[in-house]
Design a protein around this motif. Structure first.
Motif, PDB file in Angstrom:
ATOM      1  N   GLY A  56       0.808  -1.222   0.000  1.00 15.41           N
ATOM      2  CA  GLY A  56       0.000   0.000   0.000  1.00 15.41           C
ATOM      3  C   GLY A  56       0.834   1.261   0.000  1.00 15.41           C
ATOM      4  N   ILE A  57       2.164   1.100   0.004  1.00 13.05           N
ATOM      5  CA  ILE A  57       3.069   2.251   0.001  1.00 13.05           C
ATOM      6  C   ILE A  57       3.068   2.918  -1.377  1.00 13.05           C
ATOM      7  CG2 ILE A  57       5.516   2.908   0.126  1.00 13.05           C
ATOM      8  CD1 ILE A  57       5.859   0.673   2.207  1.00 13.05           C
ATOM      9  N   THR A  58       3.263   4.233  -1.384  1.00 12.47           N
ATOM     10  CA  THR A  58       3.513   4.947  -2.639  1.00 12.47           C
ATOM     11  C   THR A  58       4.863   5.657  -2.537  1.00 12.47           C
ATOM     12  OG1 THR A  58       2.362   6.952  -1.880  1.00 12.47           O
ATOM     13  CG2 THR A  58       1.068   5.336  -3.122  1.00 12.47           C
ATOM     14  N   ILE A  59       5.557   5.703  -3.654  1.00 14.73           N
ATOM     15  CA  ILE A  59       6.806   6.467  -3.768  1.00 14.73           C
ATOM     16  C   ILE A  59       6.573   7.554  -4.803  1.00 14.73           C
ATOM     17  CG2 ILE A  59       9.236   6.409  -4.432  1.00 14.73           C
ATOM     18  CD1 ILE A  59       9.370   3.517  -3.498  1.00 14.73           C
ATOM     19  N   ASP A  60       6.631   8.795  -4.352  1.00 10.80           N
ATOM     20  CA  ASP A  60       6.339   9.944  -5.213  1.00 10.80           C
ATOM     21  C   ASP A  60       4.996   9.769  -5.919  1.00 10.80           C
ATOM     22  OD1 ASP A  60       8.683  11.246  -4.490  1.00 10.80           O
ATOM     23  OD2 ASP A  60       9.850  10.278  -6.072  1.00 10.80           O
ATOM     24  N   GLY A  61       4.015   9.264  -5.153  1.00 10.20           N
ATOM     25  CA  GLY A  61       2.654   9.136  -5.644  1.00 10.20           C
ATOM     26  C   GLY A  61       2.363   7.890  -6.450  1.00 10.20           C
ATOM     27  N   GLU A  62       3.363   7.050  -6.684  1.00 10.89           N
ATOM     28  CA  GLU A  62       3.175   5.847  -7.495  1.00 10.89           C
ATOM     29  C   GLU A  62       3.167   4.598  -6.609  1.00 10.89           C
ATOM     30  OE1 GLU A  62       5.271   3.456 -11.247  1.00 10.89           O
ATOM     31  OE2 GLU A  62       5.939   5.482 -10.721  1.00 10.89           O
ATOM     32  N   PRO A  63       2.237   3.679  -6.841  1.00 11.60           N
ATOM     33  CA  PRO A  63       2.232   2.415  -6.081  1.00 11.60           C
ATOM     34  C   PRO A  63       3.541   1.662  -6.289  1.00 11.60           C
ATOM     35  CG  PRO A  63       0.192   2.680  -7.316  1.00 11.60           C
ATOM     36  CD  PRO A  63       1.127   3.751  -7.800  1.00 11.60           C
ATOM     37  N   VAL A  64       3.844   0.793  -5.340  1.00  8.07           N
ATOM     38  CA  VAL A  64       5.111   0.062  -5.395  1.00  8.07           C
ATOM     39  C   VAL A  64       4.896  -1.393  -5.782  1.00  8.07           C
ATOM     40  CG1 VAL A  64       6.182   1.533  -3.661  1.00  8.07           C
ATOM     41  CG2 VAL A  64       5.029  -0.572  -2.944  1.00  8.07           C
ATOM     42  N   VAL A  65       5.986  -2.035  -6.149  1.00  7.76           N
ATOM     43  CA  VAL A  65       6.050  -3.475  -6.329  1.00  7.76           C
ATOM     44  C   VAL A  65       7.234  -3.951  -5.504  1.00  7.76           C
ATOM     45  CG1 VAL A  65       7.546  -3.384  -8.360  1.00  7.76           C
ATOM     46  CG2 VAL A  65       6.055  -5.353  -8.023  1.00  7.76           C
ATOM     47  N   GLU A  66       7.147  -5.180  -4.967  1.00  6.58           N
ATOM     48  CA  GLU A  66       8.233  -5.731  -4.160  1.00  6.58           C
ATOM     49  C   GLU A  66       8.704  -7.045  -4.770  1.00  6.58           C
ATOM     50  OE1 GLU A  66       9.308  -7.073   0.461  1.00  6.58           O
ATOM     51  OE2 GLU A  66       7.340  -6.172  -0.005  1.00  6.58           O
ATOM     52  N   LEU A  67      10.003  -7.137  -5.012  1.00 10.63           N
ATOM     53  CA  LEU A  67      10.615  -8.355  -5.525  1.00 10.63           C
ATOM     54  C   LEU A  67      11.651  -8.844  -4.529  1.00 10.63           C
ATOM     55  CD1 LEU A  67      11.322  -7.421  -9.280  1.00 10.63           C
ATOM     56  CD2 LEU A  67       9.258  -8.437  -8.296  1.00 10.63           C
ATOM     57  N   ASP A  68      11.785 -10.164  -4.417  1.00 13.90           N
ATOM     58  CA  ASP A  68      12.844 -10.682  -3.546  1.00 13.90           C
ATOM     59  C   ASP A  68      13.580 -11.835  -4.214  1.00 13.90           C
ATOM     60  OD1 ASP A  68      11.387 -13.037  -3.168  1.00 13.90           O
ATOM     61  OD2 ASP A  68      11.301 -12.858  -0.999  1.00 13.90           O
ATOM     62  N   PHE A  69      14.772 -12.105  -3.650  1.00 11.58           N
ATOM     63  CA  PHE A  69      15.549 -13.264  -4.077  1.00 11.58           C
ATOM     64  C   PHE A  69      14.976 -14.494  -3.372  1.00 11.58           C
ATOM     65  CE2 PHE A  69      18.948  -9.946  -4.464  1.00 11.58           C
ATOM     66  CZ  PHE A  69      19.224 -10.115  -5.814  1.00 11.58           C
ATOM     67  N   ALA A  70      14.478 -15.459  -4.133  1.00 12.19           N
ATOM     68  CA  ALA A  70      13.883 -16.661  -3.538  1.00 12.19           C
ATOM     69  C   ALA A  70      14.971 -17.566  -2.966  1.00 12.19           C
ATOM     70  CB  ALA A  70      13.063 -17.408  -4.585  1.00 12.19           C
ATOM     71  N   THR A  71      14.739 -18.047  -1.739  1.00 12.00           N
ATOM     72  CA  THR A  71      15.649 -18.990  -1.050  1.00 12.00           C
ATOM     73  C   THR A  71      17.111 -18.593  -1.224  1.00 12.00           C
ATOM     74  OG1 THR A  71      15.659 -20.539  -2.938  1.00 12.00           O
ATOM     75  CG2 THR A  71      14.014 -20.896  -1.234  1.00 12.00           C
ATOM     76  N   LEU A  72      17.417 -17.344  -0.884  1.00 16.79           N
ATOM     77  CA  LEU A  72      18.736 -16.786  -1.187  1.00 16.79           C
ATOM     78  C   LEU A  72      19.870 -17.511  -0.465  1.00 16.79           C
ATOM     79  CD1 LEU A  72      20.514 -14.762  -2.578  1.00 16.79           C
ATOM     80  CD2 LEU A  72      19.926 -13.080  -0.821  1.00 16.79           C
ATOM     81  N   HIS A  73      19.730 -17.751   0.833  1.00 14.07           N
ATOM     82  CA  HIS A  73      20.833 -18.388   1.560  1.00 14.07           C
ATOM     83  C   HIS A  73      21.090 -19.821   1.095  1.00 14.07           C
ATOM     84  CE1 HIS A  73      21.023 -15.382   5.176  1.00 14.07           C
ATOM     85  NE2 HIS A  73      21.274 -14.833   4.011  1.00 14.07           N
TER      86      HIS A  73
END
Length: 227
Positions: A56-73
């Motif tokens: 629900g966060i916005t950065i400079d008025g734009e919605p965000v997307v979150e990406l992660d590294f799967a099973t990184l360790h």
């Protein structure tokens, strides 16, 4: 870190209720500079929000997307020994994936096997799947840890050795490189350890940078997951 903080405070970072989430960040190491080093927000920041609320966060008025590294360790450890990364590191027969994930993370965090067994036996995730008493929970924890050792035999030597602290140093260095590359391109990026929030229009750029940084670190089989 100065550039990262300047980028954060030069942007509008708001929660879904309109609250200001801009916060200075720092790296925190554990005991020495070879352990830890992850990026932490100081005070109320995006990192303190549940994952569903971060979207629900916005950065400079734009919605965000979150990406992660799967099973990184696990991916790092498999790359270190030159063994192929399993399709799903948390797939372990009859046990729920969420419980197996907790077990694997505990095995990589613990200093000793008995410490891991007790930590897993008392974890809420295991308690949700075991209605027995303490001895039954300890027995189940021992069973899961043994199955994990067998399933992940190529990297089992890293279990019960506090490997996570060393791996955090490596993943934090990767995170710094990801954010530095994005900041240099004028893109605000917010770290949540091994995942990153960017304006939704920058999703593909973020994914490309994450893959490049991972490949440069020798993680050619790493997968990127959208949270």
């Amino acid at each position: 870190m100065e550039t990262m903080n300047e980028t954060i405070f030069g942007s509008s970072i708001l929660g879904k209720a309109g609250n200001d989430l801009a916060s200075p960040v720092c790296r925190i190491f554990n005991g020495n500079f070879g352990n830890g080093g992850r990026i932490y927000g100081q005070g109320a920041s995006w990192q303190s929000l549940p994952s569903q609320d971060r979207l629900g966060i916005t950065i400079d008025g734009e919605p965000v997307v979150e990406l992660d590294f799967a099973t990184l360790h696990p991916a790092m450890l498999y790359a270190d020994v030159g063994a192929p990364l399993p399709v799903d590191c948390y797939d372990l027969g009859p046990w729920p994936r969420s419980l197996v994930k907790v077990g694997l993370l505990i095995a990589l965090n613990a200093k000793q096997r008995n410490e891991a067994r007790l930590a897993l036996a008392h974890d809420p995730e295991l308690n949700a799947h075991c209605s027995g008493g303490d001895q039954a929970k300890i027995a189940l924890a021992d069973l899961i840890l043994s199955a994990l050792e067998k399933r992940h035999q190529p990297i089992a030597q890293s279990f019960f050795s506090s490997a996570s602290l060393r791996l955090m140093r490596r993943d934090s260095d990767m995170a710094m490189r990801v954010i530095a590359a994005l900041n240099s391109a004028g893109i605000v990026a917010l770290a949540v350890h091994d995942s990153f929030l960017v304006p939704a229009s920058k999703r593909d750029i973020l994914e490309g940078v994450m893959l490049r940084v991972a490949h440069e670190a020798g993680l050619t089989e790493i997968r990127i997951r959208q949270v």
